[in-house]
Scaffold this active site. Sequence first.
Site, PDB file in Angstrom:
ATOM      1  CE  LYS A  65      -3.821  -2.486   1.974  1.00 55.79           C
ATOM      2  NZ  LYS A  65      -4.500  -3.015   3.151  1.00 55.79           N
ATOM      3  CD  GLN A 124      -3.705  -4.645   6.207  1.00 53.14           C
ATOM      4  OE1 GLN A 124      -3.312  -3.641   5.682  1.00 53.14           O
ATOM      5  NE2 GLN A 124      -4.254  -5.640   5.868  1.00 53.14           N
ATOM      6  CG  ASP A 184      -9.834  -0.639   4.136  1.00 51.42           C
ATOM      7  OD1 ASP A 184      -9.726  -0.978   2.905  1.00 51.42           O
ATOM      8  OD2 ASP A 184      -9.170  -1.264   5.058  1.00 51.42           O
TER       9      ASP A 184
END
Length: 284
Positions: free
Chosen positions: A53, A97, A120
């Site tokens: 990322k 995460q 997200d």
Amino acid sequence: MYEIIDGKKLAADMRAQLKVDIATFKEEQKREIGLAVVLVGSDPASQVYVRNKVKACEETGIKSYAYYLSEETTQRQLEELISSLAADDNVDGILVQLPLPKGLDSEAALSLIPTEKDVDGFSESNIGRLAMNGQCLVACTPNGVMKMLESKNIDIKGKKAVVVGRSNIVGRPMALLLLNADATVTICHSKTKDLKKECLEADILVAAIGKPKFITADMVKEGAVVIDVGMDRDENGKLCGDVDFENVKDKCSYITPVPGGVGPMTITMLMYNTYIAATRRVGN
Ligand code: NAP
């Protein structure tokens, strides 16, 4: 004759376009676009995801703020960090995460991410807005699938779509996106009575199950579009999808391979969501 939807190429094309759009944004707004990535603990797979990322941020011109927190991080410390990122004007997107180490409450932590920074798309507010077909940030993997369908001008309106899998990160948002695009949608899962019968109805079949080569040729209608979200290992430890690609492909009009299909789109959609979040935050 089937056509492959090449996710690797589409992702590369999208990143090239994003790089241009992000450079223009930075010049016009006289500011950076910022993505904060929070990793707690030392799970090797999560470390790879976070590294990828950060790399994608570098490639597209997004400024990344990576926070590597120890396994011993308390809920309070994690929540304090997320709250400070929520209030930080330089941060357009926040990503925690998952999974978090045992003992940490991911739901409570994620609830502190403001809807407009939830790149997200996992928050209750973004999922709720998606369910109501409103403006939202959409989970990256299913949103990537929509871009793949769009890239081939695949007609969704009025088509019968079957999504196998109902997880919060793939199956459910995927079904909502297809519904919002006017498909007639069926969601299947482990308690579905006759999965083969349901799949055989699909003009568009999306597999998000997590079982190697689970969708076989006898489950696929002639001419179907087959999207394989799965990232599994076959009996030899080789990366494969949920679809038995070799035997299914000849029945399809379009099919995505694994690797090189949906996978490469996911991080690209994270960059896309961060760019969208920044443009919305400045009021464009
Ligand atoms: P998950 O949370 O484990 O969900 C799997 C879903 O499949 C569940 O809804 C489950 O039903 C359903 N299922 C399991 N066995 C079934 C069966 N025999 N028949 C019908 N349905 C069945 O997995 P996920 O996170 O959604 O991920 C799914 C796959 O996508 C995995 O291979 C994962 O690695 C991959 N993935 C790829 C990306 C990417 O970037 N390409 C991103 C995320 C995930 P129940 O709800 O009834 O248990």
